[in-house]
Design a protein around this motif. Structure first.
Motif, PDB file in Angstrom:
ATOM      1  N   LEU A 112       0.860  -1.195   0.000  1.00  0.00           N
ATOM      2  CA  LEU A 112       0.000   0.000   0.000  1.00  0.00           C
ATOM      3  C   LEU A 112       0.891   1.238   0.000  1.00  0.00           C
ATOM      4  N   ILE A 113       0.538   2.237  -0.795  1.00  0.00           N
ATOM      5  CA  ILE A 113       1.381   3.432  -0.923  1.00  0.00           C
ATOM      6  C   ILE A 113       1.553   4.110   0.440  1.00  0.00           C
ATOM      7  N   GLY A 114       0.516   4.038   1.260  1.00  0.00           N
ATOM      8  CA  GLY A 114       0.578   4.627   2.597  1.00  0.00           C
ATOM      9  C   GLY A 114       1.699   4.058   3.447  1.00  0.00           C
ATOM     10  N   TYR A 115       2.143   2.869   3.126  1.00  0.00           N
ATOM     11  CA  TYR A 115       3.221   2.227   3.900  1.00  0.00           C
ATOM     12  C   TYR A 115       4.588   2.373   3.225  1.00  0.00           C
ATOM     13  N   CYS A 116       4.657   3.067   2.100  1.00  0.00           N
ATOM     14  CA  CYS A 116       5.944   3.218   1.390  1.00  0.00           C
ATOM     15  C   CYS A 116       6.713   4.418   1.937  1.00  0.00           C
ATOM     16  N   SER A 117       8.043   4.357   1.823  1.00  0.00           N
ATOM     17  CA  SER A 117       8.884   5.482   2.242  1.00  0.00           C
ATOM     18  C   SER A 117       8.732   6.626   1.237  1.00  0.00           C
ATOM     19  N   ARG A 118       9.257   7.782   1.611  1.00  0.00           N
ATOM     20  CA  ARG A 118       9.130   8.951   0.743  1.00  0.00           C
ATOM     21  C   ARG A 118       9.786   8.725  -0.625  1.00  0.00           C
ATOM     22  N   GLY A 119      10.929   8.058  -0.591  1.00  0.00           N
ATOM     23  CA  GLY A 119      11.642   7.778  -1.834  1.00  0.00           C
ATOM     24  C   GLY A 119      10.820   6.917  -2.772  1.00  0.00           C
ATOM     25  N   TYR A 120      10.190   5.871  -2.219  1.00  0.00           N
ATOM     26  CA  TYR A 120       9.382   4.992  -3.067  1.00  0.00           C
ATOM     27  C   TYR A 120       8.116   5.695  -3.537  1.00  0.00           C
ATOM     28  N   ARG A 121       7.587   6.585  -2.705  1.00  0.00           N
ATOM     29  CA  ARG A 121       6.406   7.357  -3.145  1.00  0.00           C
ATOM     30  C   ARG A 121       6.783   8.248  -4.338  1.00  0.00           C
ATOM     31  N   GLN A 122       7.999   8.841  -4.245  1.00  0.00           N
ATOM     32  CA  GLN A 122       8.461   9.696  -5.336  1.00  0.00           C
ATOM     33  C   GLN A 122       8.606   8.868  -6.619  1.00  0.00           C
ATOM     34  N   ARG A 123       9.150   7.659  -6.451  1.00  0.00           N
ATOM     35  CA  ARG A 123       9.302   6.771  -7.605  1.00  0.00           C
ATOM     36  C   ARG A 123       7.936   6.377  -8.165  1.00  0.00           C
ATOM     37  N   THR A 124       6.973   6.155  -7.265  1.00  0.00           N
ATOM     38  CA  THR A 124       5.614   5.803  -7.708  1.00  0.00           C
ATOM     39  C   THR A 124       5.020   6.962  -8.515  1.00  0.00           C
ATOM     40  N   GLY A 125       5.275   8.180  -8.026  1.00  0.00           N
ATOM     41  CA  GLY A 125       4.802   9.362  -8.753  1.00  0.00           C
ATOM     42  C   GLY A 125       5.432   9.436 -10.136  1.00  0.00           C
ATOM     43  N   LEU A 126       6.697   9.123 -10.199  1.00  0.00           N
ATOM     44  CA  LEU A 126       7.394   9.152 -11.488  1.00  0.00           C
ATOM     45  C   LEU A 126       6.859   8.044 -12.405  1.00  0.00           C
ATOM     46  N   ALA A 127       6.569   6.881 -11.802  1.00  0.00           N
ATOM     47  CA  ALA A 127       6.060   5.746 -12.591  1.00  0.00           C
ATOM     48  C   ALA A 127       4.704   6.082 -13.212  1.00  0.00           C
ATOM     49  N   GLN A 128       3.836   6.779 -12.452  1.00  0.00           N
ATOM     50  CA  GLN A 128       2.539   7.160 -13.037  1.00  0.00           C
ATOM     51  C   GLN A 128       2.712   8.125 -14.197  1.00  0.00           C
ATOM     52  N   ALA A 129       3.756   8.963 -14.102  1.00  0.00           N
ATOM     53  CA  ALA A 129       3.995   9.912 -15.204  1.00  0.00           C
ATOM     54  C   ALA A 129       4.507   9.182 -16.446  1.00  0.00           C
ATOM     55  N   LEU A 130       5.175   8.049 -16.222  1.00  0.00           N
ATOM     56  CA  LEU A 130       5.818   7.342 -17.332  1.00  0.00           C
ATOM     57  C   LEU A 130       4.990   6.215 -17.917  1.00  0.00           C
ATOM     58  N   VAL A 131       3.933   5.796 -17.196  1.00  0.00           N
ATOM     59  CA  VAL A 131       3.290   4.525 -17.541  1.00  0.00           C
ATOM     60  C   VAL A 131       2.805   4.452 -18.992  1.00  0.00           C
ATOM     61  N   ALA A 132       2.306   5.554 -19.526  1.00  0.00           N
ATOM     62  CA  ALA A 132       1.806   5.506 -20.903  1.00  0.00           C
ATOM     63  C   ALA A 132       2.878   5.955 -21.893  1.00  0.00           C
ATOM     64  N   ASP A 133       4.111   6.029 -21.438  1.00  0.00           N
ATOM     65  CA  ASP A 133       5.257   6.436 -22.245  1.00  0.00           C
ATOM     66  C   ASP A 133       4.984   7.746 -22.999  1.00  0.00           C
ATOM     67  N   PRO A 134       4.635   8.815 -22.272  1.00  0.00           N
ATOM     68  CA  PRO A 134       4.301  10.072 -22.952  1.00  0.00           C
ATOM     69  C   PRO A 134       5.550  10.751 -23.498  1.00  0.00           C
ATOM     70  N   PRO A 135       5.425  11.446 -24.613  1.00  0.00           N
ATOM     71  CA  PRO A 135       6.613  12.106 -25.187  1.00  0.00           C
ATOM     72  C   PRO A 135       7.014  13.382 -24.446  1.00  0.00           C
ATOM     73  N   VAL A 136       6.123  13.892 -23.590  1.00  0.00           N
ATOM     74  CA  VAL A 136       6.417  15.130 -22.854  1.00  0.00           C
ATOM     75  C   VAL A 136       6.371  14.835 -21.349  1.00  0.00           C
ATOM     76  N   LEU A 137       7.431  15.247 -20.658  1.00  0.00           N
ATOM     77  CA  LEU A 137       7.460  15.056 -19.204  1.00  0.00           C
ATOM     78  C   LEU A 137       7.674  16.394 -18.519  1.00  0.00           C
ATOM     79  N   VAL A 138       6.878  16.653 -17.505  1.00  0.00           N
ATOM     80  CA  VAL A 138       7.054  17.878 -16.712  1.00  0.00           C
ATOM     81  C   VAL A 138       7.269  17.448 -15.267  1.00  0.00           C
TER      82      VAL A 138
END
Lengths: 308, 262
Positions: free
Chosen positions: A129-155
């Motif tokens: 559960l994300i609630g049990y993840c450390s800050r670093g893993y939450r940041q990675r999870t945030g990055l993963a959601q941005a990347l999941v559909a392989d978008p050509p633009v990243l902000v």
């Protein structure tokens, strides 16, 4: 891939951003720098479609970003500054939701989720559960959601803020890797991060663009007055000599290691300086040109802008 | 539509792990059970009156003595509980900043609202279905008019959908779930009380208040009468509040400073 045309935004009488224009091509990382209140967040929010600018346009992949521009938003992956997550979902469920929201389904969705999880090093955490993840893993999870559909633009807004040094290094490596085939805008306060990751930096101050170039070119452009690092003893005598010499400006002096940072004017060069110091009985043990880092460039440009 | 489905599935997944959802469901079933038990006890005791001949059997059906009063009780219970079920749905998105993600993904505002509404409607329908099993169980022992009972449940679901839509609308306009709850509760209470005011108000206000009142419309279903105007009114109310929620999100997306901006 990203085009911002004459973007301006006002909050009442306050101009947050004025006539800002820039482009980011595929494979390029643009760093957005500036002190607090410079207009970075306003620019970022306008670029991701969370704010209607007072005037100007934002185009993603040639399509204008507006309220009903689902097609333009489909090109975008966005990591906000304080990664907002659904703490009651597992890492895998959240990334899956981000994929579904972008129209992925079935085998394509599963494969995209697996790839994003692997890319962001979340394999061990996927069922936690994300609630049990450390800050670093939450940041990675945030990055993963941005990347999941392989978008050509990243902000990416402050992607390493609040992480420990090892996590910072991991996230930076990841950004370096994924930025190869994407247009990336990176907002950061950490100047060494911008120096390392960005092909170009855009320095904002009071809503205006005060510089737009590569970090190296900015250092060169502002380094027209050669700055030298000098180590010489005795400290007090050297300082008096440097203050007495014409065309020499003492920028910094540190008694601890008897080191000095100086700027030479057109009437004197390094050899003449050393002769003058040695002639007056000082011992010079080191002299070398000091390169201007992005931090110096940033401070210098902001200071100039403030004075203007 | 697929993006509405994504929001719907996410909401259901989250709902299954949120204590408030389990609390609301548990509270509804418990309160419903208390009312049902009391009504059934009264029904059993009054059956003596039938045996003594003071009451006629046709005036003493399970539908009249248990199902209809239970329906009235359910409307009040749901009035209290459904705003609590929905209060976080959009307010929490604004508060936590997840709205920034939703609004930068290629989702439509109507898709977000519809996905959330359908998920909460499904949870509510399951609650009503579970509660209706009490009466179904009683129906094994006492004859019951099933069409009247089912129509009452259908009316209750229509009423619940309009309550959910109003609460979702309140939740879309604030980032504080408690304020969302208070707003929706006050709105709903006013619509319930409008029926009582209608009786004492003179013309033409009595007609207007009656039209605005929930009780006049839900009541008809309880009495085994399918009134198209009531169904249209409840559905129209649902659509109106969902539309308003969509518009509020559309307006806020461009002006909301974001979590970091506050």
């Amino acid at each position: 891939m990203i085009e911002v045309r004459k973007l301006s935004h006002r909050y009442g009488p306050v101009h947050a951003v004025r006539e800002l224009s820039f482009r980011v091509q595929k494979g390029q990382v643009l760093g957005l720098l500036g002190p607090n209140g410079a207009g970075k967040s306003t620019t970022m929010r306008a670029v991701v479609g969370l704010l209607t600018p007072t005037s100007g346009q934002v185009l993603l992949g040639g399509q204008e970003l507006s309220a009903d521009s689902a097609a333009a938003r489909a090109l975008l992956g966005y990591l906000p500054e304080q990664v907002p997550l659904y703490l009651e979902l597992t890492v895998e469920e959240f990334i899956g939701f981000a994929g579904q929201a972008r129209g992925l389904s079935g085998a394509a969705l599963r494969s995209a989720v697996d790839q994003a999880i692997e890319r962001c090093g979340l394999g061990e955490m996927r069922r936690r559960l994300i609630g049990y993840c450390s800050r670093g893993y939450r940041q990675r999870t945030g990055l993963a959601q941005a990347l999941v559909a392989d978008p050509p633009v990243l902000v990416l807004d402050e992607p390493t803020v609040g992480l420990d040094p090892r996590q910072v290094a991991g996230i930076r490596d990841m950004i370096e890797e994924i930025a190869k085939d994407k247009a990336v805008i990176l907002s950061t306060h950490i100047l060494p991060e911008a120096s390392r990751l960005c092909d170009r930096v855009l320095i904002l101050n009071r809503g205006r663009c005060v510089a737009d170039d590569t970090p190296a070119a900015l250092s060169r452009a502002l380094g027209e007055r050669p700055r030298l690092k000098l180590v010489a003893t005795p400290f007090e005598q050297v300082r008096q000599q440097l203050q007495a010499l014409e065309h020499v400006q003492l920028a910094q002096a540190q008694q601890q290691d008897s080191s000095f940072e100086i700027e030479l004017g057109p009437g004197i060069d390094a050899a003449a300086l050393v002769s003058a110091l040695v002639g007056s009985g000082c011992a010079v043990s080191e002299i070398r040109p000091e390169r201007m880092g992005l931090e110096d460039v940033f401070l210098e440009l902001v200071a100039r802008e403030e004075q203007a | 539509m697929s993006t509405t489905g994504a929001v719907f599935r996410r909401e259901l997944r989250s709902a299954s792990r949120q204590p408030v959802v389990w609390f609301v469901s548990g509270a509804f079933l418990t309160l419903h059970a208390i009312f049902f038990t009391q009504l059934m006890q009264a029904y059993s005791q009054n059956s003596v009156s039938i045996l003594s001949g003071t009451l006629k059997m046709q005036d003493f059906t399970l539908l009249d003595r248990v199902v209809r009063p239970l329906l009235v009780a359910d409307t009040f219970i749901l009035l209290l509980l459904l705003p609590a079920l929905v209060m976080r749905q959009l307010a929490e998105e604004w508060r936590s900043g997840t709205s920034d993600l939703l609004l930068t993904w290629p989702l439509t505002e109507s898709g977000i609202v519809l996905g959330k509404f359908l998920a909460s409607l499904l949870v509510t329908a399951l609650m009503i279905l579970a509660a209706s099993l009490y009466v179904v169980w009683a129906g094994f022992f006492v004859p019951i008019e099933w069409p009247g009972f089912l129509l009452g449940q259908f009316g209750l679901l229509l009423y619940a959908s309009s309550v959910l839509a109003l609460s979702l609308c309140a939740s879309s306009g604030t980032d504080n779930p408690a304020i969302a709850f208070a707003l929706s509760f006050m709105g709903l209470l006013a619509m319930i009380v409008a029926g009582q005011w209608a009786a004492s108000a003179g013309e033409p206000w009595d007609a207007v208040l009656k039209l605005l009142s929930f009780s006049g419309h839900v009541g008809s279903f309880g009495f085994g009468e399918f009134r198209l105007s009531s169904a249209v009114w409840l559905l129209g109310l649902t659509l109106l509040f969902l539309f308003m929620a969509t518009k509020i999100i559309g307006r806020r997306r461009w002006t909301w400073p974001g979590k970091a901006g506050r």
